[in-house]
Design a protein around this motif. Structure first.
Motif, PDB file in Angstrom:
ATOM      1  N   CYS A 136       0.750   4.386  -2.633  1.00  0.00           N
ATOM      2  CA  CYS A 136       0.616   5.785  -2.214  1.00  0.00           C
ATOM      3  C   CYS A 136       1.764   6.635  -2.746  1.00  0.00           C
ATOM      4  O   CYS A 136       1.552   7.778  -3.181  1.00  0.00           O
ATOM      5  CB  CYS A 136       0.547   5.874  -0.688  1.00  0.00           C
ATOM      6  SG  CYS A 136      -0.995   5.238   0.016  1.00  0.00           S
ATOM      7  N   ARG A 137       2.952   6.083  -2.734  1.00  0.00           N
ATOM      8  CA  ARG A 137       4.092   6.829  -3.279  1.00  0.00           C
ATOM      9  C   ARG A 137       3.883   7.103  -4.762  1.00  0.00           C
ATOM     10  O   ARG A 137       4.107   8.227  -5.235  1.00  0.00           O
ATOM     11  CB  ARG A 137       5.390   6.042  -3.060  1.00  0.00           C
ATOM     12  CG  ARG A 137       6.600   6.689  -3.717  1.00  0.00           C
ATOM     13  CD  ARG A 137       7.885   5.923  -3.461  1.00  0.00           C
ATOM     14  NE  ARG A 137       8.987   6.502  -4.208  1.00  0.00           N
ATOM     15  CZ  ARG A 137      10.265   6.069  -4.151  1.00  0.00           C
ATOM     16  NH1 ARG A 137      10.573   5.044  -3.361  1.00  0.00           N
ATOM     17  NH2 ARG A 137      11.196   6.656  -4.869  1.00  0.00           N
TER      18      ARG A 137
ATOM     19  N   ALA B  74      -6.545   4.728   2.439  1.00  0.00           N
ATOM     20  CA  ALA B  74      -5.261   5.399   2.200  1.00  0.00           C
ATOM     21  C   ALA B  74      -5.232   6.042   0.820  1.00  0.00           C
ATOM     22  O   ALA B  74      -4.658   7.122   0.633  1.00  0.00           O
ATOM     23  CB  ALA B  74      -4.116   4.397   2.339  1.00  0.00           C
ATOM     24  N   PHE B  75      -5.870   5.389  -0.141  1.00  0.00           N
ATOM     25  CA  PHE B  75      -5.908   5.928  -1.497  1.00  0.00           C
ATOM     26  C   PHE B  75      -6.935   7.061  -1.594  1.00  0.00           C
ATOM     27  O   PHE B  75      -6.716   8.051  -2.293  1.00  0.00           O
ATOM     28  CB  PHE B  75      -6.225   4.819  -2.500  1.00  0.00           C
ATOM     29  CG  PHE B  75      -5.368   3.586  -2.331  1.00  0.00           C
ATOM     30  CD1 PHE B  75      -4.042   3.690  -1.912  1.00  0.00           C
ATOM     31  CD2 PHE B  75      -5.883   2.313  -2.561  1.00  0.00           C
ATOM     32  CE1 PHE B  75      -3.250   2.563  -1.744  1.00  0.00           C
ATOM     33  CE2 PHE B  75      -5.100   1.179  -2.395  1.00  0.00           C
ATOM     34  CZ  PHE B  75      -3.787   1.297  -1.981  1.00  0.00           C
TER      35      PHE B  75
ATOM     36  N   LEU C 247       1.049   7.195  -6.472  1.00  0.00           N
ATOM     37  CA  LEU C 247      -0.042   8.139  -6.680  1.00  0.00           C
ATOM     38  C   LEU C 247       0.403   9.567  -6.362  1.00  0.00           C
ATOM     39  O   LEU C 247       0.029  10.515  -7.060  1.00  0.00           O
ATOM     40  CB  LEU C 247      -1.243   7.749  -5.817  1.00  0.00           C
ATOM     41  CG  LEU C 247      -1.936   6.423  -6.174  1.00  0.00           C
ATOM     42  CD1 LEU C 247      -3.033   6.112  -5.157  1.00  0.00           C
ATOM     43  CD2 LEU C 247      -2.509   6.458  -7.584  1.00  0.00           C
ATOM     44  N   SER C 248       1.195   9.715  -5.324  1.00  0.00           N
ATOM     45  CA  SER C 248       1.658  11.050  -4.931  1.00  0.00           C
ATOM     46  C   SER C 248       2.650  11.625  -5.937  1.00  0.00           C
ATOM     47  O   SER C 248       2.594  12.817  -6.267  1.00  0.00           O
ATOM     48  CB  SER C 248       2.312  10.995  -3.548  1.00  0.00           C
ATOM     49  OG  SER C 248       1.391  10.594  -2.557  1.00  0.00           O
TER      50      SER C 248
ATOM     51  N   ALA D 110       0.830  -1.211   0.000  1.00  0.00           N
ATOM     52  CA  ALA D 110       0.000   0.000   0.000  1.00  0.00           C
ATOM     53  C   ALA D 110       0.861   1.255   0.000  1.00  0.00           C
ATOM     54  O   ALA D 110       0.528   2.258  -0.651  1.00  0.00           O
ATOM     55  CB  ALA D 110      -0.938   0.004   1.203  1.00  0.00           C
ATOM     56  N   GLY D 111       1.961   1.216   0.714  1.00  0.00           N
ATOM     57  CA  GLY D 111       2.858   2.372   0.765  1.00  0.00           C
ATOM     58  C   GLY D 111       3.445   2.708  -0.591  1.00  0.00           C
ATOM     59  O   GLY D 111       3.618   3.893  -0.931  1.00  0.00           O
TER      60      GLY D 111
ATOM     61  N   ASP E 281      -7.589   9.105   0.740  1.00  0.00           N
ATOM     62  CA  ASP E 281      -6.966  10.258   1.378  1.00  0.00           C
ATOM     63  C   ASP E 281      -6.084  11.033   0.406  1.00  0.00           C
ATOM     64  O   ASP E 281      -5.795  12.220   0.630  1.00  0.00           O
ATOM     65  CB  ASP E 281      -6.137   9.824   2.585  1.00  0.00           C
ATOM     66  CG  ASP E 281      -6.997   9.326   3.744  1.00  0.00           C
ATOM     67  OD1 ASP E 281      -8.223   9.584   3.727  1.00  0.00           O
ATOM     68  OD2 ASP E 281      -6.442   8.662   4.643  1.00  0.00           O
ATOM     69  N   LEU E 282      -5.647  10.387  -0.667  1.00  0.00           N
ATOM     70  CA  LEU E 282      -4.815  11.033  -1.684  1.00  0.00           C
ATOM     71  C   LEU E 282      -5.639  11.556  -2.857  1.00  0.00           C
ATOM     72  O   LEU E 282      -5.086  12.022  -3.848  1.00  0.00           O
ATOM     73  CB  LEU E 282      -3.757  10.049  -2.183  1.00  0.00           C
ATOM     74  CG  LEU E 282      -2.695   9.633  -1.171  1.00  0.00           C
ATOM     75  CD1 LEU E 282      -1.814   8.515  -1.729  1.00  0.00           C
ATOM     76  CD2 LEU E 282      -1.831  10.835  -0.781  1.00  0.00           C
TER      77      LEU E 282
END
Length: 262
Positions: free
Chosen positions: A21-22, A48-49, A24-25, A17-18, A51-52
């Motif tokens: 997120c990286r 978590a996704f 996507l960011s 997941a991290g 939130d982005l």
């Protein structure tokens, strides 16, 4: 504004997941299609996704195996799923955007280690799955559609590190390439990545078995972005994020991206 879509076999969305997120960011695609999520939908780390900014999700999950998800910054509706070869696996999901664009996310069976359906049931399932794709798109010609995913086949000679050495290796055998080509031709799909980058070696997967994957560079292009013929000319900026293979605890696949002026 162009629409950017990415596809990535994440090899466990909960474990990585991290990394999602990286990605996507840092890359900020409008849509990210994930394969091999290895999780029921209710246990995927979707918050978590969200939130982005990726608050729209269409997914099919399966405990420990398979699993596909479409994460989007744009509103989309669930457009169903297809179960080719009667496997009962979570290997496809589709979504439709408000502009009428349909996104298909596929995870084609890997096919095991022996390229002979007489002794390897998984190889037969892979061929049957591809035949099912061919027949479906022959009867349902795609319009305003994008097909992405881990198709588990490197079709061109320059999609593998050694055409000669991989001719009898699952993912590059002539019969697999023929079956994939049949599915592509039936739908009139255009290989966007190769339309944009027609020459040279291109890989999206490197085995975990290589001690130094980057130096050995024995890769294969297993992950694809196709477009229906009516929108293929709108595609541009295709790229493969090779650097992601070197991230901490990476998937053995890396993201493939393309943009569309739609």
């Amino acid at each position: 504004m162009p629409l950017t879509i990415a596809t990535w076999n994440i090899n466990s969305v909960r474990l990585r997941a991290g990394l999602v997120c990286r990605f996507l960011s840092e890359q900020a695609p409008d849509i990210l299609c994930l394969q091999e999520c290895k999780s029921p939908v209710e246990k995927m780390p979707l918050q978590a996704f969200r939130d982005l900014g990726y608050g729209h999700v269409v997914a099919r999950g399966q405990k420990g195996y398979n699993g596909v998800a479409i994460l989007s910054r744009l509103p989309l509706a669930d457009a169903g799923d297809l179960d080719f070869a009667g496997l009962g696996h979570a290997r496809h999901v589709a979504a439709r955007l408000e502009n009428g664009l349909t996104v298909h996310n596929f995870y084609v069976p890997a096919g095991g280690d022996v390229p002979d359906r007489a002794v390897n049931e998984k190889f037969g399932q892979k061929l049957d799955y591809l035949t099912g794709m061919r027949d479906f798109f022959h009867e349902n010609a795609p319009e305003r559609a994008i097909l992405v995913g881990d198709l588990n086949i490197a079709p061109r000679e320059d999609d593998v590190w050694s055409h000669k050495q991989l001719l009898k290796v699952v993912s590059h055998t002539p019969i697999e390439v023929e079956h994939l080509g049949g599915a592509q031709e039936a739908g009139g799909w255009v290989d966007v990545t190769r339309a944009d980058i027609p020459q040279g070696k291109l890989y999206s997967w490197w085995s975990y078995r290589a001690r130094d994957w980057d130096a050995a560079d024995k890769g294969r292009r297993l992950d694809h972005i196709w477009a229906s013929s009516d929108i293929a000319a709108a595609a541009h900026s295709s790229r493969i994020l090779r650097a992601a293979r070197g991230w901490d605890q990476p998937s053995d696949h890396v993201p493939v991206l393309a943009s569309f002026d739609l």
